[in-house]
Design an enzyme around this catalytic site. Structure first.
Site, PDB file in Angstrom:
ATOM      1  N   ARG A  70      35.000  36.082  44.843  1.00 30.81           N
ATOM      2  CA  ARG A  70      33.550  36.193  45.055  1.00 30.81           C
ATOM      3  C   ARG A  70      33.225  37.265  46.096  1.00 30.81           C
ATOM      4  NH1 ARG A  70      29.740  32.126  47.856  1.00 30.81           N
ATOM      5  NH2 ARG A  70      27.683  32.828  47.179  1.00 30.81           N
ATOM      6  N   HIS A  74      30.893  40.598  45.514  1.00 29.74           N
ATOM      7  CA  HIS A  74      29.743  40.867  46.378  1.00 29.74           C
ATOM      8  C   HIS A  74      29.911  42.191  47.104  1.00 29.74           C
ATOM      9  CE1 HIS A  74      27.454  36.838  46.707  1.00 29.74           C
ATOM     10  NE2 HIS A  74      28.169  36.829  45.592  1.00 29.74           N
ATOM     11  N   ASP A  82      33.894  49.038  49.137  1.00 30.92           N
ATOM     12  CA  ASP A  82      34.246  49.757  50.368  1.00 30.92           C
ATOM     13  C   ASP A  82      34.467  48.826  51.555  1.00 30.92           C
ATOM     14  OD1 ASP A  82      31.680  48.879  50.856  1.00 30.92           O
ATOM     15  OD2 ASP A  82      30.878  50.836  51.423  1.00 30.92           O
ATOM     16  N   ASN A 103      24.788  35.966  51.184  1.00 29.24           N
ATOM     17  CA  ASN A 103      26.211  36.051  51.515  1.00 29.24           C
ATOM     18  C   ASN A 103      26.664  35.005  52.529  1.00 29.24           C
ATOM     19  OD1 ASN A 103      26.855  38.168  49.807  1.00 29.24           O
ATOM     20  ND2 ASN A 103      26.494  39.753  51.354  1.00 29.24           N
ATOM     21  N   PRO A 173      23.645  39.088  41.445  1.00 28.16           N
ATOM     22  CA  PRO A 173      23.071  38.120  40.502  1.00 28.16           C
ATOM     23  C   PRO A 173      22.584  36.868  41.224  1.00 28.16           C
ATOM     24  CG  PRO A 173      25.252  38.851  39.795  1.00 28.16           C
ATOM     25  CD  PRO A 173      25.074  39.327  41.201  1.00 28.16           C
ATOM     26  N   HIS A 203      33.454  32.427  37.157  1.00 28.80           N
ATOM     27  CA  HIS A 203      33.012  31.090  37.559  1.00 28.80           C
ATOM     28  C   HIS A 203      33.894  29.985  36.983  1.00 28.80           C
ATOM     29  CE1 HIS A 203      28.646  32.383  38.706  1.00 28.80           C
ATOM     30  NE2 HIS A 203      29.557  32.757  39.585  1.00 28.80           N
ATOM     31  N   THR A 204      34.981  30.360  36.356  1.00 30.16           N
ATOM     32  CA  THR A 204      35.951  29.355  35.931  1.00 30.16           C
ATOM     33  C   THR A 204      36.667  28.751  37.135  1.00 30.16           C
ATOM     34  OG1 THR A 204      37.795  28.920  34.414  1.00 30.16           O
ATOM     35  CG2 THR A 204      37.881  30.975  35.631  1.00 30.16           C
ATOM     36  N   ASP A 252      33.244  25.003  37.330  1.00 30.23           N
ATOM     37  CA  ASP A 252      33.884  24.500  36.113  1.00 30.23           C
ATOM     38  C   ASP A 252      34.287  23.056  36.387  1.00 30.23           C
ATOM     39  OD1 ASP A 252      35.576  23.757  34.088  1.00 30.23           O
ATOM     40  OD2 ASP A 252      36.889  25.509  34.212  1.00 30.23           O
ATOM     41  N   ASP A 260      41.016  29.940  33.755  1.00 27.88           N
ATOM     42  CA  ASP A 260      41.242  29.792  32.317  1.00 27.88           C
ATOM     43  C   ASP A 260      39.938  30.049  31.577  1.00 27.88           C
ATOM     44  OD1 ASP A 260      39.739  27.481  32.796  1.00 27.88           O
ATOM     45  OD2 ASP A 260      41.499  26.178  32.842  1.00 27.88           O
TER      46      ASP A 260
END
Length: 335
Positions: A70, A74, A82, A103, A173, A203-204, A252, A260
């Site tokens: 994540r 971001h 960077d 964040n 997003p 997001h799994t 998940d 997965d």
């Protein structure tokens, strides 16, 4: 009036398309600036050093993989890949990227993983490897350690010289975005709809805090795209009264610690946690790819590896555009 409106809409569409094509061309050029063998002569043991650190960190803290992934996303979507998201704020006068509201929930284990890797790398190759490259390699290793694809990481990024919380808004997003909004955001960064759907599969693994999805589970009438039993369980985790702001739910629900394709299998069952995930199935434009990934994990892994390679090239700094930070959480001091 109708003719004027049609003309205006056509002009706007052409501008959007031009910007999208430009973003894709720029991203393709940026990919060519990096190379897999960038450190072959200056730090040949680099990947081995980082992998050993990640194995220890993931074993000690199982949320590390999702957190680092994540953070990497971001970072790349704000200012480019960077390591600007790793920089700490300095007093009241400088609010860094990592302290932007969106964040604040980035997991500490992810930051710690990069810090540990940087320390280990500096011990063997001082002043050679950027934090941006370390973050990219660590992310790849952690994905593989929890069952995901292992892909080659191109290197050669420099660490950015700017990290401002004020520059974050509108670049990431949000949990309530529609497919149109997600498409617009990703296209601006150089990605198409299929790649957006693929990267959403991150997001799994990982979790989201209650405030990201409470609007779905307490809506009257309840969001019809969510399974009612699932929603009831989430209400137990996230009560409307006396809510602990640190409470969260796995993205998940069935295999939260394994990378997965179960994330995609969950969506037809109404088990998508975030509205912006569930809509990938309810919207006909993205449903086909969701169904393909749900039935073919190899296809998802193959496309995800390609999308991550592309993600790692967004807005990269090279040459004098950046630096090799001595510490990932602070810019170098220049006299």
């Amino acid at each position: 009036m109708a003719m004027h409106s049609s003309s205006s809409n056509g002009t706007l569409w052409m501008v959007v398309m031009a910007l999208t094509v430009t973003a894709q061309l720029v991203l393709a050029q940026q990919q060519q600036l990096l190379s897999v063998d960038y450190y072959n002569s200056t730090c040949p043991q680099l990947e081995s050093i980082i992998f050993k650190v990640m194995v220890r960190k993931q074993r000690a803290n199982p949320t590390t993989a999702a957190g680092t992934l994540r953070i990497f996303f971001h970072d790349c979507f704000v200012e480019g890949c960077d390591a600007s998201v790793l920089v700490s704020s300095i007093g009241a006068g400088h609010k860094a990227e990592r302290d932007a509201d969106i964040n604040l929930s980035l997991p500490g284990d992810g930051f710690d993983a990069v810090t540990r890797a940087k320390t280990a790398v500096e011990a063997q190759c001082p002043g050679v490897v950027s934090c941006a490259d370390i973050l990219a390699i660590a992310t790849r290793d952690l994905i593989a350690l929890v069952g995901g694809p292992k892909y080659q990481v191109k290197k050669g990024r420099k660490d950015g010289l700017v990290s401002e919380a004020s520059r974050v808004a509108g670049n990431l997003p949000e949990a309530t975005m529609s497919v149109d909004e997600l498409n617009a955001l990703f296209e601006f960064k150089g990605f198409n709809q299929s790649e957006m759907t693929t990267l959403s599969g991150a997001h799994t693994v990982g979790f989201s805090h209650c405030n990201e999805f409470m609007g779905r589970i307490y809506k009257e009438p309840m969001d019809p795209t969510i399974d009612p039993h699932y929603a009831a369980g989430l209400q137990n985790v996230c009560p409307q009264q006396n809510l602990d702001p640190n409470m969260a739910a796995f993205n998940d629900v069935l295999s939260p610690r394994t990378f997965d394709n179960v994330f995609y299998q969950n969506l037809p069952k109404g088990l998508g946690l975030l509205a912006s995930d569930q809509i990938l199935y309810t919207d006909a434009r993205t449903r086909g790819l969701v169904e393909r990934y749900a039935s073919d994990q190899n296809a998802f892994f193959r496309d995800f590896a390609l999308a991550m390679d592309k993600l790692g090239s967004v807005g990269v700094k090279t040459g004098y555009e950046g630096e090799i930070r001595k510490s990932c959480n602070a810019f170098n001091q220049h006299s």
